[in-house]
Design a protein around this motif. Structure first.
Motif, PDB file in Angstrom:
ATOM      1  N   SER A 149       0.836  -1.210   0.000  1.00  0.00           N
ATOM      2  CA  SER A 149       0.000   0.000   0.000  1.00  0.00           C
ATOM      3  C   SER A 149       0.868   1.256   0.000  1.00  0.00           C
ATOM      4  CB  SER A 149      -0.947   0.006   1.203  1.00  0.00           C
ATOM      5  OG  SER A 149      -0.288   0.402   2.396  1.00  0.00           O
ATOM      6  N   ILE A 150       2.027   1.199   0.649  1.00  0.00           N
ATOM      7  CA  ILE A 150       2.947   2.345   0.648  1.00  0.00           C
ATOM      8  C   ILE A 150       3.542   2.523  -0.751  1.00  0.00           C
ATOM      9  CG2 ILE A 150       5.135   3.216   1.571  1.00  0.00           C
ATOM     10  CD1 ILE A 150       4.360   1.915   4.252  1.00  0.00           C
ATOM     11  N   ALA A 151       3.837   1.406  -1.420  1.00  0.00           N
ATOM     12  CA  ALA A 151       4.326   1.487  -2.799  1.00  0.00           C
ATOM     13  C   ALA A 151       3.276   2.123  -3.705  1.00  0.00           C
ATOM     14  CB  ALA A 151       4.708   0.101  -3.304  1.00  0.00           C
ATOM     15  N   GLN A 152       2.021   1.748  -3.505  1.00  0.00           N
ATOM     16  CA  GLN A 152       0.938   2.338  -4.294  1.00  0.00           C
ATOM     17  C   GLN A 152       0.811   3.838  -4.004  1.00  0.00           C
ATOM     18  OE1 GLN A 152      -1.998  -0.454  -2.835  1.00  0.00           O
ATOM     19  NE2 GLN A 152      -2.141  -1.475  -4.815  1.00  0.00           N
ATOM     20  N   HIS A 153       0.956   4.204  -2.746  1.00  0.00           N
ATOM     21  CA  HIS A 153       0.918   5.619  -2.371  1.00  0.00           C
ATOM     22  C   HIS A 153       2.041   6.390  -3.076  1.00  0.00           C
ATOM     23  CE1 HIS A 153       1.027   9.266   0.142  1.00  0.00           C
ATOM     24  NE2 HIS A 153       2.336   9.067   0.146  1.00  0.00           N
ATOM     25  N   ILE A 154       3.240   5.835  -3.092  1.00  0.00           N
ATOM     26  CA  ILE A 154       4.384   6.498  -3.719  1.00  0.00           C
ATOM     27  C   ILE A 154       4.142   6.707  -5.209  1.00  0.00           C
ATOM     28  CG2 ILE A 154       6.824   6.203  -4.339  1.00  0.00           C
ATOM     29  CD1 ILE A 154       7.165   4.783  -1.603  1.00  0.00           C
ATOM     30  N   VAL A 208       7.623  16.528   0.029  1.00  0.00           N
ATOM     31  CA  VAL A 208       8.726  15.736  -0.538  1.00  0.00           C
ATOM     32  C   VAL A 208       9.171  14.567   0.327  1.00  0.00           C
ATOM     33  CG1 VAL A 208       9.572  17.721  -1.845  1.00  0.00           C
ATOM     34  CG2 VAL A 208      10.520  17.265   0.427  1.00  0.00           C
ATOM     35  N   VAL A 209       8.729  14.517   1.586  1.00  0.00           N
ATOM     36  CA  VAL A 209       9.165  13.465   2.521  1.00  0.00           C
ATOM     37  C   VAL A 209       8.067  12.420   2.680  1.00  0.00           C
ATOM     38  CG1 VAL A 209       9.815  12.967   4.902  1.00  0.00           C
ATOM     39  CG2 VAL A 209      10.753  14.980   3.754  1.00  0.00           C
ATOM     40  N   LEU A 210       8.368  11.187   2.342  1.00  0.00           N
ATOM     41  CA  LEU A 210       7.391  10.098   2.398  1.00  0.00           C
ATOM     42  C   LEU A 210       6.760   9.951   3.774  1.00  0.00           C
ATOM     43  CD1 LEU A 210       6.007   7.531   1.249  1.00  0.00           C
ATOM     44  CD2 LEU A 210       8.076   6.262   1.922  1.00  0.00           C
ATOM     45  N   ASN A 211       7.585   9.861   4.820  1.00  0.00           N
ATOM     46  CA  ASN A 211       7.073   9.600   6.163  1.00  0.00           C
ATOM     47  C   ASN A 211       6.052  10.632   6.632  1.00  0.00           C
ATOM     48  OD1 ASN A 211       8.465   7.234   6.598  1.00  0.00           O
ATOM     49  ND2 ASN A 211      10.191   8.214   7.647  1.00  0.00           N
ATOM     50  N   GLU A 212       6.136  11.854   6.092  1.00  0.00           N
ATOM     51  CA  GLU A 212       5.262  12.931   6.559  1.00  0.00           C
ATOM     52  C   GLU A 212       4.054  13.170   5.665  1.00  0.00           C
ATOM     53  OE1 GLU A 212       7.347  16.435   7.865  1.00  0.00           O
ATOM     54  OE2 GLU A 212       9.131  15.279   8.404  1.00  0.00           O
ATOM     55  N   ASP A 220      -8.037   6.385   7.820  1.00  0.00           N
ATOM     56  CA  ASP A 220      -7.940   7.331   8.937  1.00  0.00           C
ATOM     57  C   ASP A 220      -7.081   8.551   8.611  1.00  0.00           C
ATOM     58  OD1 ASP A 220      -9.509   5.674  10.559  1.00  0.00           O
ATOM     59  OD2 ASP A 220      -7.752   4.473  11.103  1.00  0.00           O
ATOM     60  N   LYS A 221      -6.589   8.625   7.355  1.00  0.00           N
ATOM     61  CA  LYS A 221      -5.778   9.768   6.895  1.00  0.00           C
ATOM     62  C   LYS A 221      -4.541   9.996   7.780  1.00  0.00           C
ATOM     63  CE  LYS A 221      -8.663  10.546   3.589  1.00  0.00           C
ATOM     64  NZ  LYS A 221      -8.286  10.149   2.204  1.00  0.00           N
ATOM     65  N   ARG A 222      -3.900   8.900   8.168  1.00  0.00           N
ATOM     66  CA  ARG A 222      -2.677   9.005   8.969  1.00  0.00           C
ATOM     67  C   ARG A 222      -1.474   9.231   8.056  1.00  0.00           C
ATOM     68  NH1 ARG A 222      -2.844   3.372  11.925  1.00  0.00           N
ATOM     69  NH2 ARG A 222      -3.593   2.856   9.827  1.00  0.00           N
ATOM     70  N   GLU A 223      -0.403   9.744   8.647  1.00  0.00           N
ATOM     71  CA  GLU A 223       0.836   9.891   7.900  1.00  0.00           C
ATOM     72  C   GLU A 223       1.411   8.504   7.599  1.00  0.00           C
ATOM     73  OE1 GLU A 223       3.221  12.256  10.466  1.00  0.00           O
ATOM     74  OE2 GLU A 223       2.336  14.159   9.804  1.00  0.00           O
ATOM     75  N   VAL A 224       2.195   8.420   6.541  1.00  0.00           N
ATOM     76  CA  VAL A 224       2.785   7.141   6.132  1.00  0.00           C
ATOM     77  C   VAL A 224       3.593   6.525   7.266  1.00  0.00           C
ATOM     78  CG1 VAL A 224       4.463   6.053   4.587  1.00  0.00           C
ATOM     79  CG2 VAL A 224       2.810   7.702   3.677  1.00  0.00           C
ATOM     80  N   ALA A 225       4.368   7.338   7.991  1.00  0.00           N
ATOM     81  CA  ALA A 225       5.190   6.820   9.092  1.00  0.00           C
ATOM     82  C   ALA A 225       4.328   6.147  10.156  1.00  0.00           C
ATOM     83  CB  ALA A 225       6.005   7.951   9.711  1.00  0.00           C
ATOM     84  N   LYS A 226       3.169   6.735  10.447  1.00  0.00           N
ATOM     85  CA  LYS A 226       2.285   6.156  11.468  1.00  0.00           C
ATOM     86  C   LYS A 226       1.629   4.871  10.977  1.00  0.00           C
ATOM     87  CE  LYS A 226       1.364  10.530  13.816  1.00  0.00           C
ATOM     88  NZ  LYS A 226       0.366  11.580  14.160  1.00  0.00           N
ATOM     89  N   VAL A 227       1.282   4.828   9.689  1.00  0.00           N
ATOM     90  CA  VAL A 227       0.716   3.605   9.111  1.00  0.00           C
ATOM     91  C   VAL A 227       1.747   2.476   9.173  1.00  0.00           C
ATOM     92  CG1 VAL A 227      -0.148   2.536   6.993  1.00  0.00           C
ATOM     93  CG2 VAL A 227      -0.887   4.853   7.611  1.00  0.00           C
TER      94      VAL A 227
END
Length: 245
Positions: A149-154, A208-212, A220-227
């Motif tokens: 899912s993170i790859a899809q987000h990117i 520009v920062v993935l984690n943020e 829940d619209k959380r940041e990537v780092a929290k997911v």
């Protein structure tokens, strides 16, 4: 009746055609990935038209080239073109195939992600064409569904860095100077400038920062780092390729 001489003449004619095509734009093609233990290699192989991009010979070339580049552990275009393939180099094989297909063909980008585990997402912008957007995420952990899912987000959000610490200091300072000038030109009070500038700088970093970034697929619209943290995984690196971009 000299078959070998005929082949030589045809190859020379084909190579002359390749040289003539050097200036042409190559904005179609494919993205492909090969995963191995502890790493994944992604390439962008481009051509001039979508007609060739969906041609079986071009797709077969992509598979063959990708296998050779992955086997060689190449992490750059230069290393990829020098990789051995069919008794030649990848670069030579591509030149030969370019002469046969009649279009400029080249490896535009090579990315190698090294991590304990990798997740891959390939996206087709058209059902008739091979994948034109590719993402590889390197991570630690065991939740491959969240990693995907993170790859899809990117693929959608196009971040440049995993964490804020990776952003080059000169880029941060350049952005700081820019938003400071913009804020002053807008007539913002001088005393309020530091807070305004920091707010705008943080907004830039979140772009520009993935984690943020806010995870595009998280309900829940959380940041990537929290997911990622909730799933027990840590993103170690990523690569994204888009044909023609």
């Amino acid at each position: 009746g000299d078959i070998e001489k005929a082949i030589e003449i045809l190859r020379l004619k084909g190579l002359k055609g390749v040289a003539k095509r050097e200036g042409r734009e190559a904005s179609e093609g494919m993205v492909g990935v090969r995963q191995s233990e502890g790493a994944a290699v992604m390439i962008e192989l481009v051509c001039e038209t979508d007609f060739v991009a969906k041609n079986e010979k071009f797709l077969a070339l992509g598979d063959k080239v990708l296998d050779a580049i992955s086997a060689a552990g190449a992490g750059s275009v230069e290393e990829a073109l020098a990789a051995p393939l069919d008794g030649k180099t990848v670069g030579d094989v591509i030149t030969d195939e370019s002469a046969i297909l009649g279009e400029r063909i080249l490896v535009r980008k090579v990315s190698r992600v090294v991590a304990p585990a990798t997740a891959v997402y390939l996206h087709r912008t058209s059902k008739d064409l091979p994948p034109q957007i590719g993402v590889v995420v390197g991570y630690e952990g065991s939740d491959d569904k969240v990693a995907l899912s993170i790859a899809q987000h990117i693929s959608f959000a196009d971040p440049l860095y995993v964490s804020r610490e990776e952003v080059p200091a000169e880029d941060v300072e350049k952005e700081r100077a820019l938003v400071t000038e913009i804020s002053r030109n807008e007539g913002k009070p001088e005393a309020a400038l530091p807070k305004i500038v920091e707010g705008r700088l943080n907004a830039f970093l979140k772009q520009v920062v993935l984690n943020e970034q806010v995870h595009a697929l998280d309900a829940d619209k959380r940041e990537v780092a929290k997911v990622a943290e909730a799933a027990g995984i840590t993103v170690k690196g990523f690569a994204r390729s888009k044909v023609g971009a």
